[in-house]
Design an enzyme around this catalytic site. Structure first.
Site, PDB file in Angstrom:
ATOM      1  N   ASP A  38      56.381  43.984 -46.387  1.00 56.51           N
ATOM      2  CA  ASP A  38      57.571  44.313 -45.598  1.00 56.51           C
ATOM      3  C   ASP A  38      58.669  44.904 -46.476  1.00 56.51           C
ATOM      4  OD1 ASP A  38      56.273  43.374 -43.427  1.00 56.51           O
ATOM      5  OD2 ASP A  38      57.318  41.438 -43.347  1.00 56.51           O
ATOM      6  N   LEU A  84      24.773  58.212 -24.388  1.00 56.08           N
ATOM      7  CA  LEU A  84      23.508  57.782 -24.978  1.00 56.08           C
ATOM      8  C   LEU A  84      22.509  57.423 -23.882  1.00 56.08           C
ATOM      9  CD1 LEU A  84      24.840  55.388 -27.752  1.00 56.08           C
ATOM     10  CD2 LEU A  84      23.664  57.554 -28.121  1.00 56.08           C
ATOM     11  N   GLU A 114      22.982  50.306 -35.496  1.00 55.73           N
ATOM     12  CA  GLU A 114      24.396  49.932 -35.468  1.00 55.73           C
ATOM     13  C   GLU A 114      24.639  49.077 -34.234  1.00 55.73           C
ATOM     14  OE1 GLU A 114      26.595  53.604 -35.429  1.00 55.73           O
ATOM     15  OE2 GLU A 114      25.329  54.443 -37.002  1.00 55.73           O
ATOM     16  N   LYS A 116      26.570  48.347 -30.749  1.00 54.14           N
ATOM     17  CA  LYS A 116      27.195  49.213 -29.749  1.00 54.14           C
ATOM     18  C   LYS A 116      28.461  48.514 -29.266  1.00 54.14           C
ATOM     19  CE  LYS A 116      26.279  52.042 -25.711  1.00 54.14           C
ATOM     20  NZ  LYS A 116      27.403  51.629 -24.884  1.00 54.14           N
ATOM     21  N   ASP A 118      31.753  47.716 -27.354  1.00 53.69           N
ATOM     22  CA  ASP A 118      32.101  47.983 -25.965  1.00 53.69           C
ATOM     23  C   ASP A 118      33.600  48.231 -25.854  1.00 53.69           C
ATOM     24  OD1 ASP A 118      31.826  48.301 -23.291  1.00 53.69           O
ATOM     25  OD2 ASP A 118      31.689  46.161 -22.829  1.00 53.69           O
ATOM     26  N   ARG A 137      37.644  60.472 -24.823  1.00 58.76           N
ATOM     27  CA  ARG A 137      36.409  61.189 -24.545  1.00 58.76           C
ATOM     28  C   ARG A 137      36.553  62.100 -23.325  1.00 58.76           C
ATOM     29  NH1 ARG A 137      31.996  60.881 -21.286  1.00 58.76           N
ATOM     30  NH2 ARG A 137      30.034  61.480 -22.245  1.00 58.76           N
ATOM     31  N   GLU A 173      35.028  53.992 -31.962  1.00 57.39           N
ATOM     32  CA  GLU A 173      35.281  53.182 -30.778  1.00 57.39           C
ATOM     33  C   GLU A 173      36.514  52.322 -31.023  1.00 57.39           C
ATOM     34  OE1 GLU A 173      33.045  53.760 -28.403  1.00 57.39           O
ATOM     35  OE2 GLU A 173      33.050  52.050 -27.037  1.00 57.39           O
ATOM     36  N   TYR A 225      31.956  55.632 -36.027  1.00 57.80           N
ATOM     37  CA  TYR A 225      30.491  55.622 -36.051  1.00 57.80           C
ATOM     38  C   TYR A 225      29.846  56.995 -36.227  1.00 57.80           C
ATOM     39  CZ  TYR A 225      31.358  56.449 -31.078  1.00 57.80           C
ATOM     40  OH  TYR A 225      31.820  56.932 -29.896  1.00 57.80           O
ATOM     41  N   LYS A 314      20.157  48.104 -25.002  1.00 54.87           N
ATOM     42  CA  LYS A 314      21.150  47.193 -24.421  1.00 54.87           C
ATOM     43  C   LYS A 314      20.769  45.723 -24.592  1.00 54.87           C
ATOM     44  CE  LYS A 314      24.124  50.068 -22.578  1.00 54.87           C
ATOM     45  NZ  LYS A 314      24.485  49.944 -21.191  1.00 54.87           N
ATOM     46  N   CYS A 408      22.321  55.757  12.920  1.00 61.41           N
ATOM     47  CA  CYS A 408      23.466  55.793  12.005  1.00 61.41           C
ATOM     48  C   CYS A 408      24.594  54.903  12.547  1.00 61.41           C
ATOM     49  CB  CYS A 408      23.958  57.228  11.850  1.00 61.41           C
ATOM     50  SG  CYS A 408      25.489  57.341  10.902  1.00 61.41           S
ATOM     51  N   CYS A 411      27.523  57.566  13.671  1.00 57.88           N
ATOM     52  CA  CYS A 411      27.449  58.568  14.743  1.00 57.88           C
ATOM     53  C   CYS A 411      26.306  58.337  15.714  1.00 57.88           C
ATOM     54  CB  CYS A 411      27.353  59.970  14.144  1.00 57.88           C
ATOM     55  SG  CYS A 411      25.812  60.257  13.273  1.00 57.88           S
ATOM     56  N   CYS A 426      21.196  59.862   7.386  1.00 54.78           N
ATOM     57  CA  CYS A 426      21.689  60.396   8.631  1.00 54.78           C
ATOM     58  C   CYS A 426      21.770  61.896   8.393  1.00 54.78           C
ATOM     59  CB  CYS A 426      23.082  59.839   8.926  1.00 54.78           C
ATOM     60  SG  CYS A 426      23.960  60.795  10.171  1.00 54.78           S
ATOM     61  N   CYS A 431      28.396  64.197  10.969  1.00 53.46           N
ATOM     62  CA  CYS A 431      28.600  62.739  11.092  1.00 53.46           C
ATOM     63  C   CYS A 431      29.972  62.367  10.524  1.00 53.46           C
ATOM     64  CB  CYS A 431      27.498  62.011  10.334  1.00 53.46           C
ATOM     65  SG  CYS A 431      27.834  60.258  10.059  1.00 53.46           S
TER      66      CYS A 431
HETATM   67  S1  IVH Z   1      27.027  57.240 -31.270  1.00 52.53           S
HETATM   68  C1  IVH Z   1      25.832  61.141 -30.004  1.00 52.53           C
HETATM   69  N1  IVH Z   1      27.397  54.785 -32.114  1.00 52.53           N
HETATM   70  O1  IVH Z   1      28.608  54.398 -26.700  1.00 52.53           O
HETATM   71  C2  IVH Z   1      26.038  59.731 -30.223  1.00 52.53           C
HETATM   72  N2  IVH Z   1      28.204  55.367 -29.967  1.00 52.53           N
HETATM   73  O2  IVH Z   1      27.018  55.658 -24.410  1.00 52.53           O
HETATM   74  C3  IVH Z   1      27.067  59.184 -29.382  1.00 52.53           C
HETATM   75  N3  IVH Z   1      29.335  53.560 -28.791  1.00 52.53           N
HETATM   76  O3  IVH Z   1      30.649  57.012 -25.786  1.00 52.53           O
HETATM   77  C4  IVH Z   1      27.736  58.041 -29.855  1.00 52.53           C
HETATM   78  N4  IVH Z   1      29.104  52.046 -30.357  1.00 52.53           N
HETATM   79  O4  IVH Z   1      31.712  55.318 -27.291  1.00 52.53           O
HETATM   80  C5  IVH Z   1      27.581  55.662 -31.116  1.00 52.53           C
HETATM   81  N5  IVH Z   1      27.636  52.645 -32.986  1.00 52.53           N
HETATM   82  C6  IVH Z   1      27.842  53.522 -31.999  1.00 52.53           C
HETATM   83  C7  IVH Z   1      28.518  53.176 -30.801  1.00 52.53           C
HETATM   84  C8  IVH Z   1      28.667  54.135 -29.809  1.00 52.53           C
HETATM   85  C9  IVH Z   1      29.592  52.304 -29.157  1.00 52.53           C
HETATM   86  C10 IVH Z   1      29.722  54.154 -27.498  1.00 52.53           C
HETATM   87  C11 IVH Z   1      30.388  55.484 -27.627  1.00 52.53           C
HETATM   88  C12 IVH Z   1      29.745  56.401 -26.617  1.00 52.53           C
HETATM   89  C13 IVH Z   1      28.883  55.473 -25.853  1.00 52.53           C
HETATM   90  C14 IVH Z   1      27.599  56.173 -25.515  1.00 52.53           C
END
Ligand code: IVH
Length: 670
Positions: A38, A84, A114, A116, A118, A137, A173, A225, A314, A408, A411, A426, A431
């Protein structure tokens, strides 16, 4: 202290502060205490206050405190931000690996694994080592300029370290750390403010604040990433080496990345993280598996908006149990009859679920669902909630089967099942329920953006017979509108103005508005770039469409089917006669190349003859591009009165500065 001494001291302080900032927020190994930090900051602030002309936008004092914006400007991503493909099982992952190895002629390629995260994808641009622009994005092709908000994130370097290239764009991210989120909510609760449901949505909301001081109050963090772009001969070779290089520049890279030699190792990584997720201070919804060699990535390329060389494996979704209270029906804008579940509200992963889609009758049957059942519902990341199964042991005998009606619900037309499709339709193109959905979509923000047309008004216009197809919107009569309930003179005025305004929307918006299945904003822009007009698109056959980059069979069939229907062509004719834009505005001079083809402009200062939007539209009209900040790739800075810091930036980067008059001369005669 004279100015020269001040400048030297400022440079020194900024370097020291940046380093301690890095050690604290990126490396998590602080070398000095908060008090000392600080003190350095307040010394820097004092000197900058005495010599305000020495303040630069990348000074550590400038992370917070910027004035609120009126809106975000758009940024087009030179390198699209991709999505992805997904894998949900070991088999999916293995199938993905096998597909690639036949394309690569290498049965043994390595992968980077890596987590993923969220959160929200962002893109960060650096020029000469300085953070100059950050974007969301968006739809992958264009996002919003959220530079000021991103600057408040301490783990985003404002100044790169080490051997940085002249220009650099990275992707990462942004997330709200779980521990910080809990503290943030606890604080709000104490202050009697409402609390937030989950870190992801709160991070999203925080990044979209027009006042970056609000964002600064939310301790967001980031993991980088990928590398999108850089001008350097450095050959990095692999994804993991690229990340190490980015780490050396000062970026925050996740420490849990690994190299996997085969799918077994990927599966091991995936399984071990399912068990250890709770130990992380951020939400992850899976792992991302990437072909490690960059030359292989290049060779594999992308299909649609997904790279072939990466996939998201996932994690199993979050689940909860609740009662299925009822099954009701929606009529979609394409006429599909969509059953949905009405659920006893239940919390799943921080979100209250009240409804879940049931897709079609086959789906309900395959899950053996009865009204009154206890069901397991799940939500995976951003995916719409789903019913996983019913709990048959809990049945009492009072449960009832659901039967798809023969007609339907809107309608009364007899419903049909199409060959090879589970959905019931339908087919009545007039409609009312279908039309309601379509009008809502047509008038929506991402489409023609007609304020006052969505929701109740649209429905009332349809029910009163004023609109029989979307083109009728442009032929509404004032007198008829004024006769409707709750439509005063003022609302009618506003509605008619909004309708008239919408006629100026570019053809890519119109194409989205038609509600053709699978045609969203990204594909629509791409198609109009390629074909220049909606009529050219109407004239296309499947083959021509399939030869267009990013267009696959689903999209091409959808387009040819839509324009193959004479009813739709009539609507298109009506829209044309109403004066809507069917042709891309880019002016093509006789040689066939737009006048300002791909020249990049930045506009600054007050102009004499144009507003900011007018000049930007004009540049775009002639095929040029507009960005919000000056960079090495800018061709011209168009400067009016009081151009500000952009002038200095342009001079430094040797970008040509032109006046309004110069611009007019450039496009004269067109
Ligand atoms: S690579 C071309 N690496 O997932 C490759 N994406 O569904 C594109 N995300 O919009 C991204 N962790 O925001 C990559 N280790 C990681 C990630 C990652 C999260 C997200 C990213 C992207 C989404 C794709």
């Amino acid at each position: 202290m004279d100015r020269k001494e001040a400048a030297n001291r400022i440079t020194h302080l900024r370097t020291v502060i940046d380093r301690h900032n890095y050690l604290y927020f990126v490396e998590n190994v602080p070398e000095i205490g908060d008090g000392q930090y600080d003190k350095l900051m307040s010394e820097l602030r004092d000197i900058e206050n005495t010599f305000p002309d020495l303040i630069t936008t990348q000074s550590p004092t400038q992370r917070v405190g910027a004035a609120p914006l009126i809106g975000f400007s758009e940024i087009s991503h030179e390198i699209p931000m991709l999505s992805l493909s997904n894998a949900f099982s070991d088999d999916d992952l293995t199938a993905w690996y096998h597909r690639l190895y036949s394309m690569l002629d290498d049965t043994n390629f390595e992968m980077a694994c890596e987590l993923k995260y969220d959160g929200l994808a962002v893109s960060l641009r650096y020029e000469n080592g300085l953070f100059i622009q950050g974007a969301t994005r968006g739809n992958g092709m264009t996002g919003e300029d959220i530079t000021l908000n991103l600057k408040t994130i301490n783990s985003i370097p404002l100044q790169l370290q080490g051997e940085f290239p002249q220009t650099l764009e990275v992707r990462g991210e942004v997330y709200f750390p779980k521990s910080e989120f809990d503290k943030f909510n606890a604080r709000r609760d104490q202050e009697g403010l409402h609390t937030y449901a989950n870190p992801r949505n709160t991070a999203a909301g925080s990044l979209r604040q027009l006042d970056s001081n609000v964002t600064a109050g939310r301790p967001l963090d980031v993991f980088i990433y990928s590398l999108a772009q850089m001008d350097s001969d450095l050959s990095l070779g692999t994804q993991l080496k690229t990340l190490n290089y980015l780490r050396s520049l000062g970026f925050k890279i996740n420490p849990h990345n690994i190299l996997a030699k085969d799918t077994q190792e990927v599966i091991k990584y995936h399984t071990s993280w399912i068990q250890n997720l709770a130990s992380l201070d951020y939400d992850c919804d899976g792992i991302v598996v990437k072909v490690n060699r960059l030359d292989y990535q290049q060779h594999l390329g992308t299909i649609g908006r997904e790279p072939r060389w990466a996939t998201a494996y996932k994690f199993p979704a979050v689940q909860a149990q609740t009662r299925l209270l009822d099954i009701r029906l929606n009529v979609g804008r394409t006429g599909s009859i969509n059953p949905y579940a009405v659920l006893d509200p239940v919390e799943v992963g921080g979100v209250i679920i009240k409804q879940a889609t049931l897709h079609n009758a086959d789906y309900i049957e395959s899950k053996d669902l009865k009204i009154g059942d206890w069901v397991v519902v799940e939500r995976a990341g951003e995916v719409i909630p789903q019913i996983v199964r019913s709990d048959k042991d809990k049945r009492t005998g009072a449960e009832t089967y659901f039967a798809m009606p023969a007609i339907c619900p809107s309608c009364g037309t007899i419903l049909v099942n199409r060959k090879d499709e589970a959905a019931t339709y339908c087919t009545n193109s007039t409609c009312p329920a279908q039309l309601e959905r379509l009008v809502e979509h047509f008038a929506g923000k991402g489409a023609m953006d007609i304020e006052g047309m969505g929701g109740k008004v649209g429905i009332s216009l349809i029910q009163n017979g004023l609109i029989k197809d979307v083109a009728d919107i442009y032929f509404l009569q004032r007198e008829r509108l004024e006769q409707l309930d709750r439509m005063g003179k003022k609302s009618v005025d506003n509605l008619l103005i909004a309708i008239d305004e919408s006629k100026k929307q570019p053809p890519e918006r119109l194409l989205v508005s038609l509600g053709i299945p699978h045609i969203g904003s990204e594909i629509s822009s791409l198609l109009l770039n390629q074909f220049a007009s909606i009529d050219n698109l109407v004239a296309c056959n499947q083959e021509t469409l399939l030869n267009t980059p990013s267009v696959g069979p689903k999209i091409s069939e959808s387009i040819t089917e839509y324009f193959g229907n004479p009813d739709n062509l009539k609507i298109l004719d009506k829209l044309r006669s109403a004066g809507l834009n069917m042709v891309s505005e880019t002016v093509i001079p006789s040689e066939g190349i737009p006048l300002l083809s791909d020249l990049r402009f930045v506009v600054t200062g007050r102009l004499e003859n144009y507003s900011r939007t007018e000049i930007q539209d004009l540049i775009k009209k002639y095929g040029g591009k507009v960005s919000s900040s000056v960079s090495k790739s800018t061709d011209y800075l168009l400067a009016g009165q009081d151009g500000g810091s952009k002038l200095a930036e342009a001079a430094k980067l040797e970008v040509q500065i032109i006046s309004e008059h110069d611009f007019e001369t450039m496009v004269a005669g067109n």
